[in-house]
Design a protein around this motif. Structure first.
Motif, PDB file in Angstrom:
ATOM      1  N   VAL A 202       1.025  -0.974  -0.037  1.00  0.00           N
ATOM      2  CA  VAL A 202      -0.312   0.234   0.186  1.00  0.00           C
ATOM      3  C   VAL A 202       1.115   1.256  -0.092  1.00  0.00           C
ATOM      4  CG1 VAL A 202      -2.208   1.246   1.073  1.00  0.00           C
ATOM      5  CG2 VAL A 202      -1.626  -1.389   1.069  1.00  0.00           C
ATOM      6  N   THR A 203       0.541   2.061  -0.936  1.00  0.00           N
ATOM      7  CA  THR A 203       1.126   3.339  -1.286  1.00  0.00           C
ATOM      8  C   THR A 203       0.767   4.300  -1.298  1.00  0.00           C
ATOM      9  OG1 THR A 203       3.205   5.035  -2.300  1.00  0.00           O
ATOM     10  CG2 THR A 203       2.248   3.338  -3.657  1.00  0.00           C
ATOM     11  N   THR A 204       1.171   5.216  -1.380  1.00  0.00           N
ATOM     12  CA  THR A 204      -0.284   6.866  -1.990  1.00  0.00           C
ATOM     13  C   THR A 204       0.078   7.533  -2.716  1.00  0.00           C
ATOM     14  OG1 THR A 204       0.921   8.190  -0.121  1.00  0.00           O
ATOM     15  CG2 THR A 204      -0.841   7.074   1.192  1.00  0.00           C
ATOM     16  N   GLY A 205      -0.429   8.708  -3.405  1.00  0.00           N
ATOM     17  CA  GLY A 205      -0.061   9.376  -4.067  1.00  0.00           C
ATOM     18  C   GLY A 205       1.072  10.469  -3.755  1.00  0.00           C
ATOM     19  N   ALA A 206       1.247  10.607  -2.259  1.00  0.00           N
ATOM     20  CA  ALA A 206       2.485  11.418  -2.006  1.00  0.00           C
ATOM     21  C   ALA A 206       3.934  10.470  -1.798  1.00  0.00           C
ATOM     22  CB  ALA A 206       2.048  12.007  -0.640  1.00  0.00           C
ATOM     23  N   ARG A 207       3.827   9.280  -1.908  1.00  0.00           N
ATOM     24  CA  ARG A 207       5.238   8.149  -1.134  1.00  0.00           C
ATOM     25  C   ARG A 207       4.703   7.229  -2.798  1.00  0.00           C
ATOM     26  NH1 ARG A 207       5.719   8.843   4.622  1.00  0.00           N
ATOM     27  NH2 ARG A 207       7.667   7.686   3.742  1.00  0.00           N
ATOM     28  N   TYR A 208       4.391   7.154  -3.319  1.00  0.00           N
ATOM     29  CA  TYR A 208       4.219   6.154  -4.344  1.00  0.00           C
ATOM     30  C   TYR A 208       5.978   5.773  -4.849  1.00  0.00           C
ATOM     31  CZ  TYR A 208       3.971   9.164  -8.716  1.00  0.00           C
ATOM     32  OH  TYR A 208       4.237   9.656  -9.627  1.00  0.00           O
ATOM     33  N   ALA A 209       6.899   7.549  -4.767  1.00  0.00           N
ATOM     34  CA  ALA A 209       8.292   7.382  -5.748  1.00  0.00           C
ATOM     35  C   ALA A 209       9.324   6.509  -4.829  1.00  0.00           C
ATOM     36  CB  ALA A 209       8.012   8.536  -6.804  1.00  0.00           C
ATOM     37  N   ASP A 210       9.351   6.855  -3.351  1.00  0.00           N
ATOM     38  CA  ASP A 210       9.860   6.639  -2.321  1.00  0.00           C
ATOM     39  C   ASP A 210      10.937   5.112  -2.138  1.00  0.00           C
ATOM     40  OD1 ASP A 210       8.527   9.271  -0.839  1.00  0.00           O
ATOM     41  OD2 ASP A 210       7.961   8.310   0.517  1.00  0.00           O
ATOM     42  N   ALA A 211      12.679   6.114  -2.036  1.00  0.00           N
ATOM     43  CA  ALA A 211      12.879   5.377  -2.587  1.00  0.00           C
ATOM     44  C   ALA A 211      12.748   3.719  -2.256  1.00  0.00           C
ATOM     45  CB  ALA A 211      14.396   5.493  -2.583  1.00  0.00           C
ATOM     46  N   VAL A 212      13.115   3.490  -0.995  1.00  0.00           N
ATOM     47  CA  VAL A 212      12.602   2.331   0.324  1.00  0.00           C
ATOM     48  C   VAL A 212      12.189   1.642  -0.247  1.00  0.00           C
ATOM     49  CG1 VAL A 212      11.803   1.579   2.643  1.00  0.00           C
ATOM     50  CG2 VAL A 212      13.023   3.729   2.291  1.00  0.00           C
ATOM     51  N   VAL A 230      -1.542  -1.311  -4.195  1.00  0.00           N
ATOM     52  CA  VAL A 230      -2.781  -0.844  -3.690  1.00  0.00           C
ATOM     53  C   VAL A 230      -2.151   0.952  -3.729  1.00  0.00           C
ATOM     54  CG1 VAL A 230      -4.801   0.160  -2.085  1.00  0.00           C
ATOM     55  CG2 VAL A 230      -3.755  -2.470  -2.073  1.00  0.00           C
ATOM     56  N   LEU A 231      -2.728   1.615  -5.036  1.00  0.00           N
ATOM     57  CA  LEU A 231      -2.161   3.130  -4.561  1.00  0.00           C
ATOM     58  C   LEU A 231      -3.311   3.847  -3.601  1.00  0.00           C
ATOM     59  CD1 LEU A 231      -0.970   5.451  -5.322  1.00  0.00           C
ATOM     60  CD2 LEU A 231      -1.937   5.922  -7.486  1.00  0.00           C
ATOM     61  N   ASP A 232      -3.689   4.449  -2.243  1.00  0.00           N
ATOM     62  CA  ASP A 232      -3.968   4.705  -1.791  1.00  0.00           C
ATOM     63  C   ASP A 232      -4.918   6.318  -2.013  1.00  0.00           C
ATOM     64  OD1 ASP A 232      -6.641   3.923   0.278  1.00  0.00           O
ATOM     65  OD2 ASP A 232      -4.987   4.220   1.284  1.00  0.00           O
ATOM     66  N   ARG A 233      -5.860   6.359  -1.047  1.00  0.00           N
ATOM     67  CA  ARG A 233      -6.262   8.374  -1.139  1.00  0.00           C
ATOM     68  C   ARG A 233      -6.180   9.192  -2.609  1.00  0.00           C
ATOM     69  NH1 ARG A 233      -3.254   8.306   4.611  1.00  0.00           N
ATOM     70  NH2 ARG A 233      -4.356   7.170   5.613  1.00  0.00           N
ATOM     71  N   VAL A 234      -5.940   8.689  -3.283  1.00  0.00           N
ATOM     72  CA  VAL A 234      -6.126   9.226  -4.861  1.00  0.00           C
ATOM     73  C   VAL A 234      -7.418  10.080  -5.053  1.00  0.00           C
ATOM     74  CG1 VAL A 234      -6.079   8.778  -7.104  1.00  0.00           C
ATOM     75  CG2 VAL A 234      -5.070   7.486  -6.101  1.00  0.00           C
ATOM     76  N   VAL A 278     -13.412  -0.250  -1.804  1.00  0.00           N
ATOM     77  CA  VAL A 278     -13.102  -1.633  -1.578  1.00  0.00           C
ATOM     78  C   VAL A 278     -13.069  -2.580  -2.490  1.00  0.00           C
ATOM     79  CG1 VAL A 278     -11.741  -0.924   0.903  1.00  0.00           C
ATOM     80  CG2 VAL A 278     -13.524  -2.647   0.640  1.00  0.00           C
ATOM     81  N   ALA A 279     -13.784  -2.193  -3.131  1.00  0.00           N
ATOM     82  CA  ALA A 279     -14.512  -3.654  -4.181  1.00  0.00           C
ATOM     83  C   ALA A 279     -13.664  -4.299  -4.805  1.00  0.00           C
ATOM     84  CB  ALA A 279     -15.803  -3.141  -4.294  1.00  0.00           C
ATOM     85  N   ASP A 280     -12.587  -3.755  -5.857  1.00  0.00           N
ATOM     86  CA  ASP A 280     -11.750  -4.717  -6.458  1.00  0.00           C
ATOM     87  C   ASP A 280     -11.178  -5.547  -5.158  1.00  0.00           C
ATOM     88  OD1 ASP A 280     -13.257  -4.005  -8.524  1.00  0.00           O
ATOM     89  OD2 ASP A 280     -11.020  -2.670  -9.551  1.00  0.00           O
ATOM     90  N   ILE A 281     -10.215  -4.806  -4.418  1.00  0.00           N
ATOM     91  CA  ILE A 281      -9.613  -5.605  -3.486  1.00  0.00           C
ATOM     92  C   ILE A 281     -10.346  -6.734  -2.779  1.00  0.00           C
ATOM     93  CG2 ILE A 281      -7.826  -5.091  -1.649  1.00  0.00           C
ATOM     94  CD1 ILE A 281      -7.128  -2.636  -2.189  1.00  0.00           C
ATOM     95  N   SER A 282     -11.349  -6.242  -2.366  1.00  0.00           N
ATOM     96  CA  SER A 282     -11.694  -7.319  -1.262  1.00  0.00           C
ATOM     97  C   SER A 282     -12.469  -8.341  -2.339  1.00  0.00           C
ATOM     98  CB  SER A 282     -13.491  -7.179  -0.694  1.00  0.00           C
ATOM     99  OG  SER A 282     -13.141  -5.151  -0.082  1.00  0.00           O
ATOM    100  N   GLY A 283     -13.024  -7.974  -3.501  1.00  0.00           N
ATOM    101  CA  GLY A 283     -13.324  -9.081  -4.485  1.00  0.00           C
ATOM    102  C   GLY A 283     -12.096 -10.172  -5.168  1.00  0.00           C
ATOM    103  N   TRP A 284     -10.958  -9.241  -5.205  1.00  0.00           N
ATOM    104  CA  TRP A 284      -9.971 -10.131  -5.560  1.00  0.00           C
ATOM    105  C   TRP A 284      -9.113 -11.368  -4.387  1.00  0.00           C
ATOM    106  CZ3 TRP A 284      -4.808  -9.364  -3.629  1.00  0.00           C
ATOM    107  CH2 TRP A 284      -3.700  -9.624  -4.647  1.00  0.00           C
ATOM    108  N   LEU A 285      -9.502 -10.528  -3.898  1.00  0.00           N
ATOM    109  CA  LEU A 285      -8.799 -11.718  -2.587  1.00  0.00           C
ATOM    110  C   LEU A 285      -9.938 -13.059  -2.145  1.00  0.00           C
ATOM    111  CD1 LEU A 285      -7.352  -8.775   0.695  1.00  0.00           C
ATOM    112  CD2 LEU A 285      -6.243 -10.532  -1.156  1.00  0.00           C
ATOM    113  N   THR A 286     -11.133 -12.199  -2.647  1.00  0.00           N
ATOM    114  CA  THR A 286     -12.591 -13.609  -2.181  1.00  0.00           C
ATOM    115  C   THR A 286     -12.424 -14.314  -3.730  1.00  0.00           C
ATOM    116  OG1 THR A 286     -14.191 -12.064  -0.666  1.00  0.00           O
ATOM    117  CG2 THR A 286     -14.706 -13.541  -1.837  1.00  0.00           C
ATOM    118  N   ASP A 287     -12.121 -13.955  -4.425  1.00  0.00           N
ATOM    119  CA  ASP A 287     -11.752 -14.696  -5.331  1.00  0.00           C
ATOM    120  C   ASP A 287     -10.762 -15.893  -5.048  1.00  0.00           C
ATOM    121  OD1 ASP A 287     -13.778 -14.036  -6.760  1.00  0.00           O
ATOM    122  OD2 ASP A 287     -12.888 -12.736  -7.727  1.00  0.00           O
TER     123      ASP A 287
END
Length: 660
Positions: A202-212, A230-234, A278-287
């Motif tokens: 899980v990352t965000t629009g502000a942190r997705y390019a961080d080096a770590v 997961v790109l969160d809080r977009v 969270v529908a897509d993530i939930s569906g993906w994990l459920t499947d």
């Protein structure tokens, strides 16, 4: 059930057993190869070795030994990415701990179906983490986790949270932040990710390019670990961010990894995201939870990647082990060379006449001057034998001052040689990273190069006194064999012993017959005295024996002092063969892994089984679109891959990058 005859199943079981054995051997070799000596690249090799051992214990052996174990999905990410909120929203219950305290927690939460508890209750995976149990939570209910003091006390623990709404065969582990302000939490996060069958990062629009995170992604891609992002809080209009993240994924060989986008949304009173978010993530994990084949594909893909990475990494540790053996040999050579030179220095100083100067010469001349016998020797050596008997019967001059002078001179020579050897070792080790580390660990003034100077001086004096006793015993024994001199020798043993000592110091050991006149004929005169009493051949033999005993006694001091430094190296248990043993183990692991893949029994396709649906799974974006409602209007997330199609054979292979 597996498709194939009993022979195929037996072959697969045998190959699996061989693979487990190969991993066990690798683990044993790595455990023994501690890499204790400092040097270039050693710190990195130690860290890699530690990580390999942790992954073997936390993930690889448990996965190999527990066929059919639930798939472990580790949810990781950066500080403030919203991991815990996302997990809670998918589950529909506050089972994890979101908020500002999250970066300091030492108790990651593992959510599993109650029926899967036997897989996680014992230390099957992550054996170093203490188990902390929570009360069972019903599907859709609230968390009633038991309180424990593990986080406050600093004890690392794994909090098990059984949840009836979780699909059986699937477990979610909410890990600490990979960039936590606490080193221990960053290390724990890395350990948990290494134990995962599948990463949900899980990352965000502000942190997705961080080096770590990208350092972790590169490592994951290198060993073909299964990964979803997961790109969160977009925010609305964040298409450019999604596109840039997709570009970076392609550049880092993660183009096949699923990417889920979760829009910025207001949390409900329970602190959960809207179902649609969270529908897509939930569906993906459920499947995934409902398909044993899909879970097997993910587990095997990750396991095979870890095995390939392990074999390569062990080769790197083997090279470091070779360097350790070379460093240990170099340190031993420094010590052995320094003390060999000290031995040569002592041998030269005690045979080249250097001992016959100064105080020894003065005391010998006093001894000679006090004796009518000695003066008669100077006037005519041919009359020496008769003069000896006459002199000894008349009384013996005091030889003690000469003995003391000899002892003092020997002590000075020996201390100088040993202190020089010590300083050579210290100086050479200080300039060598491997040796410097040992000196720092020793922490004492004398360190690993010997006892204190005062104790050294005492030990040298003791050995010199013992040698002088040896010389007197030699003279006394030789005199006892010559009956005509027995009475006289009872008075002249000390004087003859001193003469024998001087012959040792003034000749080449008395073995060649070469007489060395030093300091006014000191050694010559002493030798003539002994020859007058015992004869030429006996003097040569006595001199050789006395010289050998001196070398042995002083040599024992050198060996004892050198052994302190050598023992410091030996105590580190650096094996000369560790590198070869690691390479052999890695090669056997590669062969066993390849054989296991070939012998792996192909499972017959299994139909998906109904499982509990995670929160929002019924609101898949495709379902919303089918009802004529756009995803943007509904607030539902979008995946960055192609639009979903009805499920078909091989879908999970496609989704997880295992197409073909």
């Amino acid at each position: 059930m597996p498709d194939g005859d009993d022979g195929s199943r037996d072959a697969a079981a045998h190959a699996r057993g061989r693979l487990i054995s190969a991993v066990d051997v690798v683990r044993g070799r790595l455990t023994a190869a501690t890499l204790p000596l400092e040097g270039t690249g050693v710190a990195e090799a130690r860290a890699r070795r530690h990580d390999i051992l942790a992954q073997i214990d936390d993930y690889l052996l448990p996965r190999l030994r527990s066929d059919g174990a639930p798939l472990l999905v580790v949810v990781g990410g950066s500080t403030g990415a919203g991991k815990s909120t996302l997990v809670n929203s998918v589950l529909g219950a506050a089972l994890t701990t979101p908020g500002v305290l999250r970066p300091t927690t030492r108790s990651p939460v593992l959510v599993h179906h109650p029926a899967d508890a036997p897989w996680f209750a014992p230390e099957r995976i992550l054996p170093t983490l203490t188990r902390v149990h929570t009360t069972t939570v019903a599907s859709g209910g609230s968390s009633v986790a038991e309180r424990d003091g593990t986080a406050a006390s600093g004890v690392r623990a794994l909090r098990l949270a059984p949840f009836a709404g979780m699909p059986p065969g699937l477990a979610l582990l909410d890990a600490p932040d990979i960039d936590s302000v606490e080193v221990a939490n960053r290390e724990l996060a890395a350990q948990l990710l290494a134990a995962a069958d599948l990463w949900l990062f899980v990352t965000t629009g502000a942190r997705y390019a961080d080096a770590v995170p990208w350092e972790l992604f590169r490592a994951a891609a290198g060993r073909h670990a299964q990964l979803a992002l997961v790109l969160d809080r977009v925010d609305a209009g964040g298409e450019a961010v999604v596109a840039d993240l997709r570009r970076m994924m392609l550049e880092h060989d993660l183009g096949d990894a699923p990417l889920f986008v979760v829009p910025e949304a207001r949390l409900d009173p329970d602190g959960l995201l809207p179902d649609a978010a969270v529908a897509d993530i939930s569906g993906w994990l459920t499947d995934l939870g409902g398909s044993a084949d899909a879970r097997d594909d993910v587990a095997l893909a990750t396991r095979d990647g870890v095995l390939a990475d392990l074999a390569e990494a062990v080769q790197g540790v083997a090279a470091a082990a070779d360097g350790q053996a070379a460093s240990a040999a170099r340190l031993r050579q420094i010590v052995e060379g320094a003390y060999a030179d000290a031995s040569s220095q002592i041998a030269t100083a005690t045979t080249d006449g250097a001992m016959l100067r100064g105080e020894v010469l003065t005391r010998w001349q006093d001894f000679v001057g006090a004796s009518t016998f000695m003066r008669s020797i100077e006037r005519g050596v041919s009359r020496a034998r008769d003069a000896v008997v006459s002199f000894l019967r008349g009384g013996e001059p005091d030889a003690k001052p000469v003995e003391l002078a000899i002892a003092s001179g020997l002590e000075a020579i020996t201390i100088d040689a040993m202190e020089t050897a010590r300083e050579r070792v210290r100086s050479a080790w200080r300039s060598d990273p491997a040796g410097a580390g040992i000196l720092v660990d020793a922490g004492a003034t004398a360190g690993v190069t010997g006892v204190s100077t005062a104790d050294l001086r005492s030990a040298i004096a003791e050995q010199i006194r013992a040698w002088q006793g040896d010389v007197l015993a030699i003279v006394q024994e030789q005199g006892a064999d010559r009956r005509g001199l027995a009475r006289g020798l009872s008075f002249g043993v000390n004087g003859l012993g001193v003469a024998l000592m001087l012959v040792v110091f003034g000749s080449t050991g008395g073995l060649t017959g070469i007489e060395v006149g030093v300091a006014g004929g000191t050694a010559l005169l002493a030798q003539k005295v002994l020859e007058a009493v015992f004869g030429d051949d006996a003097v040569r033999r006595l001199t050789a024996e006395a010289s050998e005993r001196l070398s042995r006694r002083l040599g024992s001091l050198l060996e004892a002092d050198a052994s302190i430094a050598l023992t410091a190296v030996t105590a580190l248990a650096v094996s000369e063969s560790a590198g070869d043993e690691l390479r052999d183990a890695a090669e056997e692991l590669t062969r066993a892994s390849a054989d296991e893949r070939r012998a792996r029994v192909v499972s017959a396709p299994r139909a998906a089984s109904p499982v509990p649906a995670l929160r929002g799974a019924h609101l898949r974006a495709v379902d919303i679109a089918a009802r004529g409602v756009s995803a943007e209007a509904s607030g539902a997330p979008t995946t960055s891959g192609p639009a979903e199609e009805p499920r078909k054979p091989g879908f999970w292979q496609w989704l997880l990058g295992r197409q073909g």
